[in-house]
Write an enzyme that holds these catalytic residues in place. Structure first.
Site, PDB file in Angstrom:
ATOM      1  N   CYS A   2      -3.479  11.263 -56.645  1.00  0.00           N
ATOM      2  CA  CYS A   2      -2.184  11.908 -56.812  1.00  0.00           C
ATOM      3  C   CYS A   2      -2.309  13.216 -57.610  1.00  0.00           C
ATOM      4  O   CYS A   2      -2.955  13.254 -58.641  1.00  0.00           O
ATOM      5  CB  CYS A   2      -1.152  11.029 -57.496  1.00  0.00           C
ATOM      6  SG  CYS A   2      -0.683   9.604 -56.540  1.00  0.00           S
ATOM      7  N   ARG A  27      -8.751  15.544 -55.704  1.00  0.00           N
ATOM      8  CA  ARG A  27      -8.452  14.278 -56.379  1.00  0.00           C
ATOM      9  C   ARG A  27      -8.282  13.137 -55.387  1.00  0.00           C
ATOM     10  O   ARG A  27      -8.291  11.970 -55.783  1.00  0.00           O
ATOM     11  CB  ARG A  27      -7.160  14.422 -57.204  1.00  0.00           C
ATOM     12  CG  ARG A  27      -7.268  15.472 -58.280  1.00  0.00           C
ATOM     13  CD  ARG A  27      -5.901  15.821 -58.829  1.00  0.00           C
ATOM     14  NE  ARG A  27      -5.339  14.746 -59.612  1.00  0.00           N
ATOM     15  CZ  ARG A  27      -5.538  14.565 -60.905  1.00  0.00           C
ATOM     16  NH1 ARG A  27      -6.303  15.402 -61.554  1.00  0.00           N
ATOM     17  NH2 ARG A  27      -4.984  13.569 -61.541  1.00  0.00           N
ATOM     18  N   TRP A  75      -1.693   9.500 -53.227  1.00  0.00           N
ATOM     19  CA  TRP A  75      -2.752   8.565 -52.861  1.00  0.00           C
ATOM     20  C   TRP A  75      -2.077   7.196 -52.924  1.00  0.00           C
ATOM     21  O   TRP A  75      -1.758   6.711 -54.003  1.00  0.00           O
ATOM     22  CB  TRP A  75      -3.908   8.677 -53.848  1.00  0.00           C
ATOM     23  CG  TRP A  75      -5.145   7.948 -53.449  1.00  0.00           C
ATOM     24  CD1 TRP A  75      -6.147   8.421 -52.652  1.00  0.00           C
ATOM     25  CD2 TRP A  75      -5.543   6.632 -53.851  1.00  0.00           C
ATOM     26  NE1 TRP A  75      -7.128   7.481 -52.517  1.00  0.00           N
ATOM     27  CE2 TRP A  75      -6.785   6.373 -53.239  1.00  0.00           C
ATOM     28  CE3 TRP A  75      -4.967   5.638 -54.647  1.00  0.00           C
ATOM     29  CZ2 TRP A  75      -7.468   5.178 -53.410  1.00  0.00           C
ATOM     30  CZ3 TRP A  75      -5.650   4.450 -54.813  1.00  0.00           C
ATOM     31  CH2 TRP A  75      -6.878   4.225 -54.203  1.00  0.00           C
ATOM     32  N   ASN A  99       2.678  10.446 -60.700  1.00  0.00           N
ATOM     33  CA  ASN A  99       1.287   9.999 -60.601  1.00  0.00           C
ATOM     34  C   ASN A  99       1.159   8.808 -61.544  1.00  0.00           C
ATOM     35  O   ASN A  99       1.636   8.870 -62.667  1.00  0.00           O
ATOM     36  CB  ASN A  99       0.355  11.148 -61.036  1.00  0.00           C
ATOM     37  CG  ASN A  99      -1.101  10.728 -61.054  1.00  0.00           C
ATOM     38  OD1 ASN A  99      -1.464   9.695 -60.497  1.00  0.00           O
ATOM     39  ND2 ASN A  99      -1.935  11.544 -61.679  1.00  0.00           N
ATOM     40  N   GLY A 100       0.544   7.714 -61.058  1.00  0.00           N
ATOM     41  CA  GLY A 100       0.390   6.532 -61.901  1.00  0.00           C
ATOM     42  C   GLY A 100       0.906   5.298 -61.182  1.00  0.00           C
ATOM     43  O   GLY A 100       1.182   5.340 -59.979  1.00  0.00           O
ATOM     44  N   GLU A 467     -27.201   4.491 -56.937  1.00  0.00           N
ATOM     45  CA  GLU A 467     -26.502   5.768 -56.779  1.00  0.00           C
ATOM     46  C   GLU A 467     -26.801   6.376 -55.399  1.00  0.00           C
ATOM     47  O   GLU A 467     -25.898   6.920 -54.752  1.00  0.00           O
ATOM     48  CB  GLU A 467     -26.902   6.730 -57.910  1.00  0.00           C
ATOM     49  CG  GLU A 467     -26.300   8.118 -57.824  1.00  0.00           C
ATOM     50  CD  GLU A 467     -24.771   8.160 -57.842  1.00  0.00           C
ATOM     51  OE1 GLU A 467     -24.130   7.131 -58.096  1.00  0.00           O
ATOM     52  OE2 GLU A 467     -24.236   9.252 -57.574  1.00  0.00           O
ATOM     53  N   LYS A 471     -23.797   7.195 -52.849  1.00  0.00           N
ATOM     54  CA  LYS A 471     -23.550   8.561 -52.365  1.00  0.00           C
ATOM     55  C   LYS A 471     -23.505   8.582 -50.849  1.00  0.00           C
ATOM     56  O   LYS A 471     -22.648   9.184 -50.238  1.00  0.00           O
ATOM     57  CB  LYS A 471     -24.673   9.459 -52.895  1.00  0.00           C
ATOM     58  CG  LYS A 471     -24.373  10.843 -53.224  1.00  0.00           C
ATOM     59  CD  LYS A 471     -23.376  11.159 -54.302  1.00  0.00           C
ATOM     60  CE  LYS A 471     -22.712  10.125 -55.060  1.00  0.00           C
ATOM     61  NZ  LYS A 471     -21.740  10.360 -55.994  1.00  0.00           N
ATOM     62  N   GLU A 474     -20.322   6.877 -49.516  1.00  0.00           N
ATOM     63  CA  GLU A 474     -19.117   7.656 -49.855  1.00  0.00           C
ATOM     64  C   GLU A 474     -18.890   8.802 -48.873  1.00  0.00           C
ATOM     65  O   GLU A 474     -17.787   9.002 -48.408  1.00  0.00           O
ATOM     66  CB  GLU A 474     -19.258   8.290 -51.253  1.00  0.00           C
ATOM     67  CG  GLU A 474     -18.856   7.406 -52.398  1.00  0.00           C
ATOM     68  CD  GLU A 474     -19.009   8.116 -53.734  1.00  0.00           C
ATOM     69  OE1 GLU A 474     -18.127   7.971 -54.577  1.00  0.00           O
ATOM     70  OE2 GLU A 474     -20.025   8.831 -53.957  1.00  0.00           O
ATOM     71  N   HIS A 490     -34.349 -13.192 -50.473  1.00  0.00           N
ATOM     72  CA  HIS A 490     -33.429 -14.311 -50.683  1.00  0.00           C
ATOM     73  C   HIS A 490     -32.153 -14.143 -49.874  1.00  0.00           C
ATOM     74  O   HIS A 490     -31.048 -14.321 -50.393  1.00  0.00           O
ATOM     75  CB  HIS A 490     -33.125 -14.451 -52.178  1.00  0.00           C
ATOM     76  CG  HIS A 490     -34.349 -14.727 -52.971  1.00  0.00           C
ATOM     77  ND1 HIS A 490     -34.974 -15.954 -52.995  1.00  0.00           N
ATOM     78  CD2 HIS A 490     -35.105 -13.906 -53.736  1.00  0.00           C
ATOM     79  CE1 HIS A 490     -36.049 -15.881 -53.764  1.00  0.00           C
ATOM     80  NE2 HIS A 490     -36.151 -14.649 -54.214  1.00  0.00           N
ATOM     81  N   LYS A 585     -11.031  11.449 -56.642  1.00  0.00           N
ATOM     82  CA  LYS A 585     -11.969  11.972 -57.634  1.00  0.00           C
ATOM     83  C   LYS A 585     -11.728  11.324 -58.993  1.00  0.00           C
ATOM     84  O   LYS A 585     -12.645  10.951 -59.703  1.00  0.00           O
ATOM     85  CB  LYS A 585     -11.771  13.484 -57.743  1.00  0.00           C
ATOM     86  CG  LYS A 585     -12.594  14.164 -58.802  1.00  0.00           C
ATOM     87  CD  LYS A 585     -13.941  14.479 -58.245  1.00  0.00           C
ATOM     88  CE  LYS A 585     -14.939  14.985 -59.250  1.00  0.00           C
ATOM     89  NZ  LYS A 585     -16.294  14.608 -58.850  1.00  0.00           N
TER      90      LYS A 585
HETATM   91  C1  G6P Z   1     -14.280   7.895 -58.692  1.00  0.00           C
HETATM   92  C2  G6P Z   1     -15.127   9.069 -58.216  1.00  0.00           C
HETATM   93  C3  G6P Z   1     -16.588   8.814 -58.573  1.00  0.00           C
HETATM   94  C4  G6P Z   1     -16.732   8.579 -60.076  1.00  0.00           C
HETATM   95  C5  G6P Z   1     -15.804   7.449 -60.566  1.00  0.00           C
HETATM   96  C6  G6P Z   1     -15.717   7.425 -62.080  1.00  0.00           C
HETATM   97  O1  G6P Z   1     -14.605   6.766 -57.966  1.00  0.00           O
HETATM   98  O2  G6P Z   1     -14.998   9.243 -56.822  1.00  0.00           O
HETATM   99  O3  G6P Z   1     -17.362   9.937 -58.175  1.00  0.00           O
HETATM  100  O4  G6P Z   1     -18.053   8.238 -60.364  1.00  0.00           O
HETATM  101  O5  G6P Z   1     -14.475   7.670 -60.093  1.00  0.00           O
HETATM  102  O6  G6P Z   1     -15.083   8.604 -62.519  1.00  0.00           O
HETATM  103  P1  G6P Z   1     -15.237   9.231 -63.958  1.00  0.00           P
HETATM  104  O7  G6P Z   1     -14.371  10.459 -63.926  1.00  0.00           O
HETATM  105  O8  G6P Z   1     -14.750   8.209 -64.925  1.00  0.00           O
HETATM  106  O9  G6P Z   1     -16.686   9.556 -64.151  1.00  0.00           O
END
Ligand code: G6P
Length: 590
Positions: A2, A27, A75, A99-100, A467, A471, A474, A490, A585
């Site tokens: 949002c 975002r 969102w 937002n929230g 990670e 990535k 995502e 397993h 984001k």
């Molecule tokens: C979202 C983003 C990720 C990020 C995570 C934590 O899922 O898409 O890229 O790692 O939030 O965000 P922060 O701002 O707390 O690092």
């Protein structure tokens, strides 16, 4: 997650609001809307999907000439991403964007329904609008105050009132700033949305209500005027530009050498500037998403080289668990945005138990940066692509320095000078790794049409695999999982099929032979293996080899290769790389 922008001033707000929304796209959102106000007329236009859809709709409308407006990217949380659920929402004489999450929305909705209020959407936002409308008797601030006494949950609100020519804003547990212009003022979820017009702003604190005209801003809390300090951002206007790159994700990966140098600079000759973890009997690391995986690298380094036990958890679990704080504990919170709702809640939980908190954070004005007991700032600058890249690398870098300092304090380091010399070399070595794009394109070509992919590794290489896998899924939407290499047998090995890609990360000398045996096991079941390592193997596997460096920093050379493979794969699949579907984001709600 949002985005809010609002404008009041001498200009027509449409372009400002639309540009602002575009700056907030990163975002994450699934619909958008705008409300324009002039005298007692309010015009609302909404659309599902990208902001261009809203722009198209706006082109077809004959808009009222106005000088005041609010806009929003939604969102979806309560109710599907439909036009009807998109913001702004109007109830009676109140129109607002939110937002929230309002936690007691259903309870309030039922109460209001009994008072004959009718609802038109499934959103929690409309409930807040209706509640403020209920208390509105030509005193906007009073109505906001009254209504919010009944609201539980998180909110940033931009509000218009039928009889007022002014803009109102309030927040709790969701970010919102008030931008300061000349004969114009703004509200925004973050400074990126208004940086083209001003670099000065007020940070609204919890419960403060801003009454904004084009010439004046009055902030009150509980009826009393609050003197606000003007903040000035150092964000450059061109931070929002792609600088010639096709995507922000690529631009941000390419910035890694520079931002690492900037982040390390204060510490390399002055490790004493970093906190001393040996002051604590127990360390907890708490974060979400990639930040959590950066924490996993930190945990592995602290345990492996600094003989320091570390507990780690995702913030959404930690905040609700029975955490036993019976020893002197430090809770390390890692967050790029500093606004992730679960990480904020974990921080507050520790503080309620009088446990010290240390934040590793990028956004200096964020809630976590402001409320944590101490901070280490990473210098990533603005990160626009939803999938984090450069901020993750810096989080890992800081964890590596903390682990190294702890090992040093405990007299566990043999070649002190060597580690720091290698840290100094890192920016150049990352650049070397980033310059080999053709190799990553080759790997991407080999995997982009696959449906399932596995990553395997042991110890620190497992943390790195997490990670790499995140990535890839995502940005490319390929199903991908990371496993501890030894655990594959397993169960998961039953999923290995002919041609299925398996990435093996191998950098830890103490355990590499074991992972190599696992590679043979998956290969003999048809897998197509790709080795990402710091040494070349005499096999016919696809391989990416990065320079060998101190184990503290090895993940910092491995992960950029995985980021670029994910990027190139997503590009071949034609994905919306900077704004992957369903992702946000900054996850400012639970
Ligand atoms: C979202 C983003 C990720 C990020 C995570 C934590 O899922 O898409 O890229 O790692 O939030 O965000 P922060 O701002 O707390 O690092």
């Amino acid at each position: 997650m949002c985005g809010i922008i609002g404008y009041i001033g001498e200009k027509n707000p449409v372009d400002i609001l639309i540009n602002g929304l575009k700056s907030l796209e990163y975002r994450g959102y699934d619909s958008a809307g705008i409300a324009l106000k002039e005298k007692d007329e309010i015009e609302i236009i909404k659309s599902v999907g990208k902001i261009v859809n809203l722009e198209e709709k706006i082109k077809d409308e004959k808009l009222i000439p106005s000088h005041l407006g609010i806009a929003h990217t939604r969102w979806a949380t309560h109710g599907k991403p439909t036009e009807n659920n998109a913001h702004p929402h109007t109830a009676g004489r109140v129109t607002l964007v939110h937002n929230g999450i309002i936690e007691n929305a259903e309870e309030l909705r039922e109460k209001l329904k009994k008072e004959k209020v009718r609802f038109y959407s499934e959103t929690d936002t409309e409930v807040v609008a209706a509640l403020i409308n209920k208390y509105y008797d030509n005193d906007p601030v009073e109505a906001i105050n009254q209504a919010l006494k009944e609201v539980k949950g998180s909110y940033a609100l931009g509000i218009l009132f039928q009889e007022s020519d002014d803009l109102y804003a309030v927040r709790k547990d969701s970010p919102l700033i008030v931008g300061l212009g000349k004969d114009e003022n703004f509200i925004a979820s973050d400074i990126a949305a208004i940086i083209d017009y001003t670099n000065q702003y007020y940070l609204l604190e919890e419960g403060e209500i801003a009454h904004i005209t084009k010439a004046k801003i009055e902030v009150t809390k509980d009826g009393k005027v609050v003197e606000k300090e003007v903040q000035t951002t150092s964000m450059e206007r061109d931070a929002k530009d792609k600088c010639g790159y096709d995507h922000y994700m690529l631009k941000e990966i390419m910035e890694e050498p520079v931002v690492l140098q900037k982040t390390f600079e204060p510490y390399l000759e002055h490790l004493e500037k970093l906190p001393d973890l040996t002051d604590y009997e127990e360390i907890h690391i708490v974060a979400c998403g990639s930040a959590m995986y950066a924490g996993m690298i930190g945990k592995t380094l602290l345990e492996e080289y600094a003989n320091t036990k570390v507990e780690i958890d995702v913030a959404s679990e930690y905040r609700y668990k029975n955490i036993i704080y019976d020893r002197k504990t430090l809770v390390i919170l890692i967050s790029q945005s500093g606004e992730t709702a679960d990480t904020i809640a974990a921080m507050r939980k520790a503080q309620e138990h009088n446990v010290e908190t240390l934040a590793i954070v990028n956004v200096k004005t964020s809630t976590i940066a402001r409320e944590s007991d101490s901070q280490i700032f990473i210098e990533a600058g603005p990160e626009i692509a939803v999938a984090t890249t450069k901020a993750y690398i810096l989080q890992v870098g800081i964890m590596a320095l903390l682990a190294y300092k702890t090992a040093l304090t405990k007299n566990l380091v043999k070649e002190e000078h060597k580690v720091l010399e290698e840290a100094e070399k890192l920016p150049r070595l990352i650049k070397e790794v980033l310059d080999r794009r053709e190799e990553y394109k080759k790997v991407a070509e080999a995997i982009y049409q696959k449906e399932d992919i596995f990553f395997i590794g042991r110890k620190i290489d497992y943390a790195t695999s997490m990670e790499g896998s995140l990535k890839l899924k995502e940005v490319s939407y390929i199903h991908s999982e990371a496993y501890q290499a030894g655990e594959l047998k397993h169960g998961t090995i039953s999923l290995i099929d002919d041609g299925m890609p398996v990435f093996a990360i191998i950098t830890d000398d103490t355990i590499k032979d074991k992972t190599i045996s696992n590679i043979e096991e998956v290969k003999s079941r048809g897998a197509q293996t790709i080795i990402i390592s710091n040494e070349k193997y005499a096999t016919d596997d696809l391989q990416v080899t990065v320079p060998k460096i101190s184990p503290y920093f090895q993940p910092i050379l491995i992960v950029p290769t995985l980021q670029l493979i994910a990027y190139e794969t997503a590009k071949l699949r034609g994905c919306d790389i900077d704004k992957p579907k369903n992702l946000a984001k900054s996850v400012t709600v639970e």
